[in-house]
Design a protein around this motif. Sequence first.
Motif, PDB file in Angstrom:
ATOM      1  N   GLY A 185      63.606  97.973  61.595  1.00 42.71           N
ATOM      2  CA  GLY A 185      64.987  97.543  61.756  1.00 42.71           C
ATOM      3  C   GLY A 185      65.420  96.638  60.617  1.00 42.71           C
ATOM      4  N   ARG A 234      61.094  97.415  65.282  1.00 48.57           N
ATOM      5  CA  ARG A 234      62.545  97.570  65.438  1.00 48.57           C
ATOM      6  C   ARG A 234      63.177  96.402  66.193  1.00 48.57           C
ATOM      7  N   TYR A 287      67.765 100.524  62.864  1.00 48.89           N
ATOM      8  CA  TYR A 287      66.757 101.231  62.083  1.00 48.89           C
ATOM      9  C   TYR A 287      67.193 102.631  61.671  1.00 48.89           C
TER      10      TYR A 287
END
Length: 388
Positions: free
Chosen positions: A259, A163, A233
């Motif tokens: 993400g 992420r 995300y």
Amino acid sequence: MHLSSALRAASVAALCVAVLTPVTAAGPASAAPRGGDDHRLQEQLDRFVRSPGGPPAVIAVLHYGRKTRVLTAGAADLRTGRPPRPDDHMRIASTAKAYSGVVALALADRGALDLDDTLARRLPRLPAAWGAVTLRQLLQHTSGLPDYSESTVFRDEIRADPRHHFDSRRLLDYVADKPLRFAPGSRYQYSNSDNIAVALMAEAATGTRYESLLRELVYRPLGLHRTSLPQGYRMPKPYMHGYAVDPPAAPEDVSEVLGMSGVWASGGIVSTPADMNRFVRGYVGGALFGGRMIHAQRRWIEGSSEPAGPGHNRAGLALFRYDTRCGAVYGHTGNTLGYTQLVAASPDGRRSLTFSATTQINKATDPAQVERMRELEENLVCALLRHP
């Protein structure tokens, strides 16, 4: 999700963020059973979901003028068992490259850009060795740009933190020390870097952020109310859950593992089957730019989307031609962690098809499954084109 599961998913993400790069064009898919009625198509969708390593869910939306057919199989959420719906959100993967194509072609149609504009002119901060690459070559994947998503440093950062928030406008820095793969315009090779450069050229030409250009040139004209380009995300609700499928282990929900800042204009858009269907009709049907750009866009060369679409694939500018046994459709495919996509329309844009699966299917992970999917997609194309 357990840490070990997240790390395994992150490793998958690092290996196939947005797309995997094909080297050669795909040949025709093997012959598939003919059949256009709902019952036979439904049986084929059901078999695909039940096949070894098959996706937990698929949804196909076929639009012919005033009629729309929706076919589904499996569950959009394995916890609840609910079926997928046309208004469910999902990651559209590299079909997002068609949206950056709209932005570039619409700006070229208005005179803000030119298809022969070079990186040296529009983006002089990029390596001088890349300077001769043109917008036209970026859109047709004949630029030779090295693919940032193959960078070891980039992949290591994703493995360390799936992420991680990247500066989307600096993604090409990961390969700024690399030479071009080949002389610009001399061959076809799919690269995620191409569409990052397209978006940056559009921003440089207009002084407007790419996200705003998408709203002005794509979402608003076509009435796409459930389409966006997130940086994070999280998935907007409701959404079809995307899964990592690796039998005999149970499917793992990877919808919110990765993400989107590291994908951006190359594959970060979130949309719905209904919005994607509306998009591809407008895109192929000429609603977003004029005839001069349409003519330039449809000068085809040998080249496959990733994963390969149905039939024989050829590449235009941010558009692929799929020649099937029932005729040609124009569109794009894509795959990313948890999702695989096809959008296509008849050449006049009056008939359209979207096909979405809730796992990543590509030639690196399961070549046999790709061929089964292409056969199914060709049957859907036949149902689309043969409908009275």
